[in-house]
Enzyme design. Sequence first.
Site, mmCIF file in Angstrom:
data_model
loop_
_atom_site.group_PDB
_atom_site.id
_atom_site.type_symbol
_atom_site.label_atom_id
_atom_site.label_comp_id
_atom_site.label_asym_id
_atom_site.label_seq_id
_atom_site.Cartn_x
_atom_site.Cartn_y
_atom_site.Cartn_z
ATOM 1 N N ASP A 1 15.358 22.059 35.278
ATOM 2 C CA ASP A 1 15.929 20.710 35.321
ATOM 3 C C ASP A 1 16.783 20.471 34.072
ATOM 4 O O ASP A 1 16.329 20.717 32.950
ATOM 5 C CB ASP A 1 14.745 19.716 35.360
ATOM 6 C CG ASP A 1 15.170 18.289 35.601
ATOM 7 O OD1 ASP A 1 16.184 18.074 36.276
ATOM 8 O OD2 ASP A 1 14.443 17.383 35.129
ATOM 9 N N GLY B 1 13.980 7.421 33.334
ATOM 10 C CA GLY B 1 12.970 6.543 32.734
ATOM 11 C C GLY B 1 12.856 5.248 33.518
ATOM 12 O O GLY B 1 13.269 5.164 34.677
HETATM 13 O O1 G3H Z 1 15.560 15.200 36.062
HETATM 14 C C1 G3H Z 1 14.556 14.518 36.332
HETATM 15 C C2 G3H Z 1 14.677 13.172 36.759
HETATM 16 O O2 G3H Z 1 15.947 12.777 37.018
HETATM 17 C C3 G3H Z 1 13.548 12.256 36.739
HETATM 18 O O3 G3H Z 1 13.897 10.955 36.355
HETATM 19 O O4 G3H Z 1 11.913 10.282 35.038
HETATM 20 O O5 G3H Z 1 13.460 8.613 35.936
HETATM 21 O O6 G3H Z 1 11.979 9.889 37.466
HETATM 22 P P1 G3H Z 1 12.742 9.862 36.189
HETATM 23 ZN ZN ZN Z 2 17.354 14.046 35.759
#
Ligand code: G3H
Ligand code: ZN
Length: 293
Positions: A85, A179
């Site tokens: 990621d 977030g």
């Molecule tokens: O890359 C991971 C995400 O885009 C997760 O985002 O923490 O807001 O769910 P989030």
């Molecule tokens: Zn992300």
Amino acid sequence: MSLVHGTELFAAARKGHYAIGAFNTNNLEWTRAILGAAQELNVPVLIQTSMGAAKYMGGYELCQQLVEATIKSMNITVPVVMHLDHGNYEAAKAAIAAGYNSVMFDGHDLPFAENLEKTKEIVALAHAKGISVEAEVGSIGGEEDGIVGEGELADVEEAKQLAATGIDFLAAGIGNIHGQYPANWKGLHFDRLQELADVIEQPLVLHGGSGIPQEQVEKAISMGIAKLNINTECQLAFAKATREYIEAGKDQEGKGFDPRKLLAPGTKAIEDTVKEIIGWMGTKPVKLVPEEI
Ligand code: G3H
Ligand code: ZN
């Protein structure tokens, strides 16, 4: 063995107007919770590590082997994609070498020409091994594990150029934020998503999935989002359940301090969260012939 590359899975999702959940892992408990939820619902799932989580856990090889061994020990039969990621150029190459099934090269902070050039290089390296590639255009607002974005909307022309490199899925800034969403957040930019979906054939990725209202998630999926990234929601669920355990004094009852007991409510909370969010995505129980790793 159910580890698979992502290309066909996500292409089928976009074609079938559903999404596959992409959940960040941080450790063994997180990994077991995500895999257990997907197995119970009999749907494919993507497990991803940020660069920060991989560093915390001991490196890309360890992460890949942890997921592979956990799949085996839990008798997981649903397709699982092991994904990097928000990787920079070096991280993407390291994850490819470590045997990940899929990588995101996130060049949003580079001049676009460099993002394009490096995406091409990663696509060539990854596709030589059948590994799928995600790229990013525009940016995701907020911060995740040191990756900071201003939340610029994806430029449609740039998106077309990135798609033409042969990437397998495209992450686009459409007003989404990493977030927790601020109270005054205006929602997803569906007009921009439509413009992108009209010209990009590849599955589109919605980052910052935590906290987006269910109806917006469902609408985005109906328009071409096929990968929904979730991280914060699981962290919040884990923290809340763990806090409740400690505040109830359970760590001080008998051997309640044993990590196998102390971490159990949080792990269960992650599993419940993953199952609930997968329920929004309409994920189909795709059957694939497992590939050799
Ligand atoms: O890359 C991971 C995400 O885009 C997760 O985002 O923490 O807001 O769910 P989030
Ligand atoms: Zn992300």
